[in-house]
Structure formats: structure tokens, C-alpha cells
Design a protein around this motif. Structure first.
Motif, PDB file in Angstrom:
ATOM      1  N   HIS A 124       0.830  -1.203   0.000  1.00  0.00           N
ATOM      2  CA  HIS A 124       0.000   0.000   0.000  1.00  0.00           C
ATOM      3  C   HIS A 124       0.863   1.252   0.000  1.00  0.00           C
ATOM      4  N   VAL A 125       0.359   2.294  -0.657  1.00  0.00           N
ATOM      5  CA  VAL A 125       1.118   3.546  -0.734  1.00  0.00           C
ATOM      6  C   VAL A 125       1.290   4.198   0.636  1.00  0.00           C
ATOM      7  N   HIS A 126       0.454   3.853   1.612  1.00  0.00           N
ATOM      8  CA  HIS A 126       0.562   4.436   2.951  1.00  0.00           C
ATOM      9  C   HIS A 126       1.597   3.737   3.831  1.00  0.00           C
ATOM     10  N   ALA A 127       2.122   2.598   3.384  1.00  0.00           N
ATOM     11  CA  ALA A 127       3.046   1.831   4.220  1.00  0.00           C
ATOM     12  C   ALA A 127       4.263   2.649   4.615  1.00  0.00           C
ATOM     13  N   ALA A 128       4.830   3.387   3.670  1.00  0.00           N
ATOM     14  CA  ALA A 128       6.016   4.188   3.967  1.00  0.00           C
ATOM     15  C   ALA A 128       5.715   5.238   5.027  1.00  0.00           C
ATOM     16  N   GLY A 129       4.536   5.864   4.923  1.00  0.00           N
ATOM     17  CA  GLY A 129       4.156   6.864   5.912  1.00  0.00           C
ATOM     18  C   GLY A 129       3.994   6.273   7.296  1.00  0.00           C
ATOM     19  N   TYR A 130       3.397   5.081   7.378  1.00  0.00           N
ATOM     20  CA  TYR A 130       3.240   4.433   8.676  1.00  0.00           C
ATOM     21  C   TYR A 130       4.605   4.140   9.306  1.00  0.00           C
ATOM     22  N   VAL A 131       5.520   3.614   8.491  1.00  0.00           N
ATOM     23  CA  VAL A 131       6.852   3.300   9.015  1.00  0.00           C
ATOM     24  C   VAL A 131       7.533   4.569   9.519  1.00  0.00           C
ATOM     25  N   SER A 132       7.432   5.644   8.756  1.00  0.00           N
ATOM     26  CA  SER A 132       8.057   6.909   9.148  1.00  0.00           C
ATOM     27  C   SER A 132       7.490   7.430  10.457  1.00  0.00           C
ATOM     28  N   VAL A 133       6.175   7.397  10.594  1.00  0.00           N
ATOM     29  CA  VAL A 133       5.546   7.867  11.830  1.00  0.00           C
ATOM     30  C   VAL A 133       5.951   6.996  13.015  1.00  0.00           C
ATOM     31  N   LEU A 134       5.900   5.698  12.847  1.00  0.00           N
ATOM     32  CA  LEU A 134       6.225   4.789  13.944  1.00  0.00           C
ATOM     33  C   LEU A 134       7.675   4.941  14.379  1.00  0.00           C
ATOM     34  N   ARG A 135       8.579   5.124  13.426  1.00  0.00           N
ATOM     35  CA  ARG A 135       9.999   5.291  13.768  1.00  0.00           C
ATOM     36  C   ARG A 135      10.231   6.577  14.559  1.00  0.00           C
ATOM     37  N   GLY A 136       9.345   7.545  14.402  1.00  0.00           N
ATOM     38  CA  GLY A 136       9.496   8.797  15.125  1.00  0.00           C
ATOM     39  C   GLY A 136       8.810   8.838  16.474  1.00  0.00           C
ATOM     40  N   MET A 137       8.107   7.766  16.852  1.00  0.00           N
ATOM     41  CA  MET A 137       7.399   7.734  18.132  1.00  0.00           C
ATOM     42  C   MET A 137       8.331   7.260  19.237  1.00  0.00           C
ATOM     43  N   PRO A 138       8.491   8.027  20.300  1.00  0.00           N
ATOM     44  CA  PRO A 138       9.323   7.582  21.426  1.00  0.00           C
ATOM     45  C   PRO A 138       8.793   6.282  22.024  1.00  0.00           C
ATOM     46  N   GLY A 139       9.698   5.374  22.300  1.00  0.00           N
ATOM     47  CA  GLY A 139       9.313   4.123  22.941  1.00  0.00           C
ATOM     48  C   GLY A 139       8.738   3.078  22.015  1.00  0.00           C
ATOM     49  N   VAL A 140       8.722   3.343  20.707  1.00  0.00           N
ATOM     50  CA  VAL A 140       8.186   2.385  19.731  1.00  0.00           C
ATOM     51  C   VAL A 140       9.332   1.787  18.930  1.00  0.00           C
ATOM     52  N   GLU A 141       9.374   0.460  18.878  1.00  0.00           N
ATOM     53  CA  GLU A 141      10.351  -0.260  18.066  1.00  0.00           C
ATOM     54  C   GLU A 141       9.619  -0.855  16.874  1.00  0.00           C
ATOM     55  N   VAL A 142      10.148  -0.628  15.687  1.00  0.00           N
ATOM     56  CA  VAL A 142       9.460  -1.030  14.460  1.00  0.00           C
ATOM     57  C   VAL A 142      10.230  -2.137  13.755  1.00  0.00           C
ATOM     58  N   ARG A 143       9.485  -3.107  13.240  1.00  0.00           N
ATOM     59  CA  ARG A 143      10.071  -4.148  12.406  1.00  0.00           C
ATOM     60  C   ARG A 143       9.129  -4.388  11.233  1.00  0.00           C
ATOM     61  N   THR A 144       9.665  -4.623  10.055  1.00  0.00           N
ATOM     62  CA  THR A 144       8.853  -4.750   8.856  1.00  0.00           C
ATOM     63  C   THR A 144       9.122  -6.077   8.151  1.00  0.00           C
ATOM     64  N   SER A 145       8.156  -6.466   7.297  1.00  0.00           N
ATOM     65  CA  SER A 145       8.332  -7.653   6.462  1.00  0.00           C
ATOM     66  C   SER A 145       7.464  -7.508   5.220  1.00  0.00           C
ATOM     67  N   ASP A 146       8.015  -7.877   4.074  1.00  0.00           N
ATOM     68  CA  ASP A 146       7.299  -7.723   2.803  1.00  0.00           C
ATOM     69  C   ASP A 146       7.716  -8.835   1.852  1.00  0.00           C
ATOM     70  N   PRO A 147       7.394 -10.094   2.209  1.00  0.00           N
ATOM     71  CA  PRO A 147       7.880 -11.209   1.385  1.00  0.00           C
ATOM     72  C   PRO A 147       7.070 -11.454   0.113  1.00  0.00           C
ATOM     73  N   GLU A 148       5.829 -10.969   0.043  1.00  0.00           N
ATOM     74  CA  GLU A 148       4.946 -11.278  -1.085  1.00  0.00           C
ATOM     75  C   GLU A 148       5.024 -10.168  -2.133  1.00  0.00           C
ATOM     76  N   THR A 149       6.108 -10.165  -2.893  1.00  0.00           N
ATOM     77  CA  THR A 149       6.315  -9.133  -3.909  1.00  0.00           C
ATOM     78  C   THR A 149       6.129  -9.672  -5.322  1.00  0.00           C
ATOM     79  N   ASP A 150       5.542 -10.852  -5.426  1.00  0.00           N
ATOM     80  CA  ASP A 150       5.409 -11.501  -6.731  1.00  0.00           C
ATOM     81  C   ASP A 150       4.505 -10.733  -7.691  1.00  0.00           C
ATOM     82  N   LEU A 151       3.590  -9.929  -7.150  1.00  0.00           N
ATOM     83  CA  LEU A 151       2.652  -9.212  -7.998  1.00  0.00           C
ATOM     84  C   LEU A 151       2.984  -7.732  -8.127  1.00  0.00           C
ATOM     85  N   ALA A 152       4.151  -7.343  -7.679  1.00  0.00           N
ATOM     86  CA  ALA A 152       4.562  -5.942  -7.789  1.00  0.00           C
ATOM     87  C   ALA A 152       4.758  -5.561  -9.251  1.00  0.00           C
ATOM     88  N   GLY A 153       4.451  -4.297  -9.563  1.00  0.00           N
ATOM     89  CA  GLY A 153       4.607  -3.821 -10.924  1.00  0.00           C
ATOM     90  C   GLY A 153       6.061  -3.603 -11.289  1.00  0.00           C
TER      91      GLY A 153
END
Length: 345
Positions: free
Chosen positions: A10-39
Motif C-alpha cells: 500500500h502507498v501508505h506503508a512508507a508513511g506508517y513506518v516513518s511515523v512509527l519510527r518517530g514515536m518515542p518508545g516504539v520499536e518497528v520491524r517490517t516484512s514484505d515477502p509477497e512481492t510476486d505481484l509488484a509492478g
């Protein structure tokens, strides 16, 4: 607090990651293994995580083994269900991108899975946290507007295929512009009207705009009748000019017996002109709606979320709310196919 982001589709994923990384006390981890249908040319997976400066693991199971307190699902619409059910299986609260699903059966299964597991299911409708919506809601709830008669809403935007091609794939997105842009306004009215419910939907669509680029509808108009007597129209088109400096916007005009009120959710911006580029410039300012959404989902109504002007706290849309807005979108498609209004249970 540990928060995972599942998929970068989703186009909002980057924004969510950015916001979460800027929140004090929040640790972020991501995963995106299903890229078979990416353009073609889309950056996904570990490479995208590195661009965002976010920690990354190769599988969703690795992310859940990390022990997150909550996860955000930002996959293609048709892939929401397995990820939400995976979160429920692990006993983890989940915030899911909108629309909740592409079919009613999937949406109902997601709500049931989270209810049975005792975890919270939220749906990402950030416009609930707009100060403009807060002012409109305060005016309506305060009684000054009187009973609502009509609502004219518009949620327009760019054709999104330039960022993520799946938005114009009916199998992955569940449709086109109608699915993408009906549900935001449907959710606002669901929240605004409280116990009132949609009872009838009429929809029309076409793809006269961008017919050479999209096999789905690129324009739509959905009319919704509510059991409180209000009638709403929703312009849900991908009609923003290609080279416009902003993606689009969301506006409402609400007519009551005693007054008319209007809102522009993204009207907080300074406009100008860049002589060097010979192009218009719009510089947004004000509340980051994604941040307000995430804070409310993670921390609840403890003062760190958003409070509207009528004193009632804004809450993240839950699974039941997500199902109601999904039903309106699906009924819009049924009506567009048949040419007749569709009654809702």
C-alpha cells in the motif's frame, strides 16, 4: 512497544513506518515477502525497508516470533484476510488498511477471527482525526445544524497506478476508484450519524478517464440513503490532473434544516508558484492524520490521541465499522451493474 508493518504494497506503508519510527518508545520491524505481484520498477521488500531506515525480516512468521504488541497490515486489499487472521492467531492487535476486504465473506471472517482471539481489529480511516471533521461533527452534534438533509462528498485523487500497479487490478484491489474512494466518506458518515444506518445505495461508474491505462472504473458517483432521512452523494473518482502538485483531497458539504456546514480535510496548505519549474506549488501543514490514527490505535483515548470539538473522543474504526463501509462500496458495484438501487439489510 513493538509494532510490525506487514507488507509495503500500500502507498501508505512508507508513511506508517516513518511515523512509527518517530514515536518515542516504539520499536518497528517490517516484512514484505509477497512481492510476486509488484509492478515493473516498484521497489519493495528489503530494499524498500533500507530506504526507509527500518528493521526488516524475511517472513511474517519471523516478525511474529519477535513478539509484536501490534501490527499494521498494508498489503493489497485482497491479501488483507490471511494477514489479519495470522495476527489473530498470534494474539496480536491489528490495524488493517482500508477497505477492510474485497468481499463481504472475507471481511466477516476477519472480524470473527479477531473477536474469537480477543484482539482488537482497527481499520485505517485517518480522516476521522481531521480537525476539519472535528469541527463539522461538533456543529452537527451540537444541534445548530438541525437534522441532516443531504450530504455532498468528494474524495478525488490521482490514478494510483504510477506508485503501485495493483490499485488498478480488480482481483487485488476489489475494483477501481469506487472501491478506493467511496469508503472514506462512507466511514465518516457512519461515525457522524452514530446509530443511523445506510439502507439503500445507487451507483454509476465509467472509465472514460485513463481508459488506455486502467481496466477498472476511474470515475464513480455513489448515492446513499440513510434511515435518519439523510441522502449522501459520493464522488469517488480518480480525476485529479496527472501533473497537479497534490494527490487529491476529501471534501464534504452537509445541509441541515437550520444551517449548511462544509469541510476540507486537506485544506491546510499554502499555495504558490515555482518560477524555476514553472509549476504550481502546494505546501501542506497541520495535523499528520496517519500519526493521529496510529497514536489512537496504539495508546487509546488517554490524551495522546485526537479530540474533536464536541468533547467526544475520536476512536479508530473497528471491524464492524469497516464492514458497514465495505457493504456500501459493494452495493455500489452491484447497482452500477444492474442499473437499479440496491437495498441494504
Amino acid at each position: 512497544m513493538k509494532v510490525g508493518v506487514l507488507s509495503f504494497a500500500h502507498v501508505h506503508a512508507a508513511g506508517y513506518v516513518s511515523v512509527l519510527r518517530g514515536m518515542p518508545g516504539v520499536e518497528v520491524r517490517t516484512s514484505d515477502p509477497e512481492t510476486d505481484l509488484a509492478g515493473a520498477g516498484e521497489v519493495r521488500g528489503r530494499e524498500f525497508a533500507e530506504q526507509l531506515g527500518a528493521a526488516y525480516v524475511d517472513t511474517y512468521e519471523e516478525l511474529f516470533a519477535w513478539g509484536p504488541d501490534a501490527v499494521v497490515v498494508a498489503s493489497e486489499n485482497a491479501r488483507h484476510r490471511p494477514l489479519v487472521e495470522l495476527a489473530a492467531k498470534h494474539g496480536v492487535d491489528v490495524l488493517c488498511e482500508k477497505p477492510l476486504a474485497t468481499t463481504l465473506a472475507d471481511g466477516e471472517a476477519m472480524v470473527a477471527a479477531c473477536r474469537e482471539a480477543g484482539v482488537r481489529l482497527g481499520v485505517a480511516y485517518p480522516v476521522r482525526f481531521s480537525p476539519a471533521y472535528a469541527a463539522l461533527r461538533a456543529a452537527v452534534r451540537g444541534g445548530g445544524v438541525g437534522p441532516v438533509l443531504t450530504v455532498a462528498g468528494a474524495n478525488n485523487g490521482w490514478l494510483p497506478d504510477g506508485q503501485r500497479a495493483w490499485f488498478t487490478d480488480p482481483g487485488l484491489a476489489g475494483g477501481g476508484a469506487l472501491m478506493d474512494h467511496t469508503v472514506h466518506i462512507a466511514d465518516l458518515l457512519d461515525e457522524l450519524f452514530e446509530d443511523a444506518r445506510a439502507v439503500e445505495v445507487y451507483g454509476q461508474t465509467n472509465n472514460l478517464m485513463y481508459a488506455d491505462r486502467a481496466a477498472v472504473e476511474t470515475a464513480g458517483l455513489v448515492t446513499v440513503r440513510y434511515d435518519n432521512g439523510a441522502v449522501a452523494t459520493i464522488d469517488c473518482s480518480w480525476s485529479q490532473p496527472v501533473h497537479h502538485p497534490t494527490w487529491g483531497g476529501l471534501e464534504l458539504q452537509l445541509v441541515g434544516e437550520r444551517a449548511t456546514v462544509e469541510m476540507d480535510a486537506f485544506g491546510q496548505q499554502v499555495s504558490g508558484f515555482d518560477e524555476r519549474r514553472r509549476a504550481g506549488v502546494l505546501l501542506p501543514w497541520g495535523v499528520n492524520l496517519d500519526e493521529a490514527l496510529l497514536r489512537s490505535f496504539l495508546y487509546g483515548d488517554d490524551g495522546r490521541g485526537s479530540e474533536p470539538g464536541d468533547g467526544e473522543p475520536v476512536r479508530v474504526a473497528d471491524g464492524a465499522s469497516g464492514l458497514r463501509s465495505l457493504r456500501i462500496a459493494l452495493a455500489g458495484y452491484e447497482s452500477a451493474r444492474s442499473g437499479h438501487p440496491v437495498a441494504l439489510d
